[in-house]
Design a protein around this motif. Structure first.
Motif, PDB file in Angstrom:
ATOM      1  N   UNK A 372      17.357  -7.886  -2.677  1.00  0.00           N
ATOM      2  CA  UNK A 372      17.153  -6.608  -3.367  1.00  0.00           C
ATOM      3  C   UNK A 372      15.668  -6.273  -3.445  1.00  0.00           C
ATOM      4  N   UNK A 373      14.865  -7.262  -3.824  1.00  0.00           N
ATOM      5  CA  UNK A 373      13.424  -7.048  -3.937  1.00  0.00           C
ATOM      6  C   UNK A 373      12.814  -6.726  -2.570  1.00  0.00           C
ATOM      7  N   UNK A 374      13.234  -7.455  -1.538  1.00  0.00           N
ATOM      8  CA  UNK A 374      12.723  -7.220  -0.185  1.00  0.00           C
ATOM      9  C   UNK A 374      13.084  -5.825   0.303  1.00  0.00           C
ATOM     10  N   UNK A 375      14.305  -5.384   0.034  1.00  0.00           N
ATOM     11  CA  UNK A 375      14.734  -4.050   0.462  1.00  0.00           C
ATOM     12  C   UNK A 375      13.908  -2.973  -0.232  1.00  0.00           C
ATOM     13  N   UNK A 376      13.681  -3.126  -1.538  1.00  0.00           N
ATOM     14  CA  UNK A 376      12.892  -2.135  -2.276  1.00  0.00           C
ATOM     15  C   UNK A 376      11.451  -2.118  -1.791  1.00  0.00           C
ATOM     16  N   UNK A 377      10.889  -3.291  -1.554  1.00  0.00           N
ATOM     17  CA  UNK A 377       9.501  -3.370  -1.101  1.00  0.00           C
ATOM     18  C   UNK A 377       9.348  -2.751   0.286  1.00  0.00           C
ATOM     19  N   UNK A 378      10.305  -3.031   1.165  1.00  0.00           N
ATOM     20  CA  UNK A 378      10.269  -2.452   2.511  1.00  0.00           C
ATOM     21  C   UNK A 378      10.354  -0.931   2.453  1.00  0.00           C
ATOM     22  N   UNK A 379      11.227  -0.419   1.576  1.00  0.00           N
ATOM     23  CA  UNK A 379      11.374   1.025   1.422  1.00  0.00           C
ATOM     24  C   UNK A 379      10.069   1.676   0.976  1.00  0.00           C
ATOM     25  N   UNK A 389       4.777  -2.355   7.927  1.00  0.00           N
ATOM     26  CA  UNK A 389       6.167  -2.802   8.080  1.00  0.00           C
ATOM     27  C   UNK A 389       6.430  -3.170   9.536  1.00  0.00           C
ATOM     28  N   UNK A 390       5.950  -2.337  10.438  1.00  0.00           N
ATOM     29  CA  UNK A 390       6.122  -2.612  11.870  1.00  0.00           C
ATOM     30  C   UNK A 390       5.374  -3.890  12.260  1.00  0.00           C
ATOM     31  N   UNK A 391       4.150  -4.042  11.749  1.00  0.00           N
ATOM     32  CA  UNK A 391       3.364  -5.243  12.051  1.00  0.00           C
ATOM     33  C   UNK A 391       4.077  -6.499  11.540  1.00  0.00           C
ATOM     34  N   UNK A 392       4.593  -6.438  10.320  1.00  0.00           N
ATOM     35  CA  UNK A 392       5.275  -7.594   9.737  1.00  0.00           C
ATOM     36  C   UNK A 392       6.540  -7.941  10.524  1.00  0.00           C
TER      37      UNK A 392
END
Length: 418
Positions: A372-379, A389-392
């Motif tokens: 959940x945290x990863x999805x929110x951070x990515x958003x 995001x692309x680099x990661x």
């Protein structure tokens, strides 16, 4: 060592970034980050207590997945997240040093000072592990006590008000959850304790205890400091000074003397955190090499494998410190760590939970919280800075592709595939 790594750039550099995402609820972000970290720590405590070793995370992944691409890739992600943290710590040192000198952090001065600090930490590590352990212990005591004292004094001087409450309009559920990713990053140093199974007395009990105590100490210190910063600065001022929030908060609360003392404390905290991190990651990379999970070349350098890994570690950290700012460095570290953490929990759930006596629902909860945290951070990062995001994503894909090719050459028939 774990607490020494944790309390450094975590609170000094990330407080403003967390406030930028969480609004006036940023102090609660640290609390929720501690809760998520507590669930995450469960896997590490259970496996480390059952099988203490100096292998740490590499040992956990090897036991869970065997010598596979998943295990090697996740272990390398963890090592890289630690190297990323070193560049974060070094740039934080530079920003506070420049503020202490009355300069606005920016330009070539920040990466130049950061690289100089990384090289200095490398020289101390070259002197030997005894030097690192002694210096890290002394500095850890100084910075934990000093940062806690700063928080208490600033909070008291402010009259227990909370100036940052004026920015409540910044709050959004997605932003708050995204901020927790950075809060978790401030706690992730506890994972280095898993490398201490060979040194700690009665490791079957004390490795887990050390992890729990390090997290508890950090959450108390982080909450105290977050409340103190919020009591001294408005939310807008805090976000504007996000790279050196503690120094900015010290002057209105404690005066000019307090400002300089806070800068000095920040320099001690970041330098000691970098020192401990370089020691831990070079040790982990040497272990991965000995386990034949990553390749190694000495490039003509003398010395043992760990000496070479020290060089590779500081070179990568220095490059990151030169080309990425604090926000992007923190984002990379959060992406790498959360993905690795999910892989750890899934491996323990699928393959080790009966062996180590772990509860399945706790492991699944840890995975869900991380996801959940990863999805929110990515958003949030995709909206604000899609390039990172692309680099990661590209870097993580490259890590696993690299490991697949390497392991196919050295281990044509791996024991387990997942």
């Amino acid at each position: 060592m774990g607490t020494g790594v944790m309390i450094g750039a975590g609170i000094l550099a990330l407080t403003g970034q967390i406030a930028e995402l969480a609004g006036s609820w940023f102090a609660l972000s640290f609390l929720l980050g501690a809760v998520v970290t507590g669930f995450s720590a469960y896997s590490y405590v259970k496996v480390s207590n059952a099988h203490p070793s100096s292998g740490g995370i590499a040992m956990i992944l090897q036991r869970a997945y065997g010598p596979t691409t998943v295990a090697a890739g996740a272990a390398l992600l963890m090592a890289l997240s630690m190297v990323i943290n070193e560049s974060l710590v070094a740039r934080t040192f530079a920003t506070y040093a420049l503020r202490g000198l009355g300069s606005e952090p920016g330009g070539i001065a920040v990466p130049a000072i950061a690289v100089a600090l990384i090289l200095a930490a490398w020289l101390v590590n070259v002197a030997g592990s005894r030097s690192v352990s002694l210096v890290s212990l002394v500095m850890a005591v100084l910075k934990v006590g000093g940062i806690a004292l700063f928080g208490a004094a600033a909070l008291w001087a402010s009259g227990l008000s909370f100036e940052a409450s004026g920015g409540a309009s910044r709050f959004s559920p997605t932003g708050f959850l995204a901020s927790v990713a950075l809060s978790i990053l401030a706690f992730k140093g506890f994972t280095t304790i898993t490398n201490s199974g060979a040194e700690i007395t009665d490791p079957h009990r004390n490795v887990g205890r050390a992890i729990i105590w390090s997290i508890l100490i950090c959450v108390v210190v982080y909450l105290l400091v977050a409340l103190a910063v919020g009591s001294s600065l408005s939310l807008d001022a805090l976000v504007a000074a996000k790279d050196y929030a503690l120094a900015e908060a010290a002057e209105p609360a404690l005066g000019r003397t307090g400002f300089y003392l806070t800068v000095a404390l920040a320099l001690v905290a970041t330098a000691s955190g970098l020192l401990a991190s370089i020691f831990a990651v070079s040790r982990m990379l040497a272990m991965l090499t000995e386990m034949r999970l990553i390749p190694h070349s000495h490039f003509g350098m003398p010395g043992a494998i760990r000496d070479h890994m020290l060089v590779y570690t500081v070179v990568i950290a220095a490059v990151l410190a030169v080309f990425f700012d604090l926000s992007r460095i923190a984002a990379l570290g959060a992406f790498f760590y959360l993905v690795m953490d999910i892989i750890i929990h899934w491996g323990v759930y699928r393959h080790l939970r009966r062996d180590v006596g772990a509860s399945g629902w706790i492991l699944l909860t840890a995975i869900a919280l991380d996801a959940v945290v990863l999805a929110a951070f990515t958003t949030m990062k995709w909206r604000a800075d899609p390039a990172i995001v692309v680099i990661a994503a590209g870097a993580m894909a490259a890590v696993f592709a690299f490991e697949r090719i390497y392991l196919a050459r050295v281990r044509p028939s791996p024991q387990r595939q997942d």
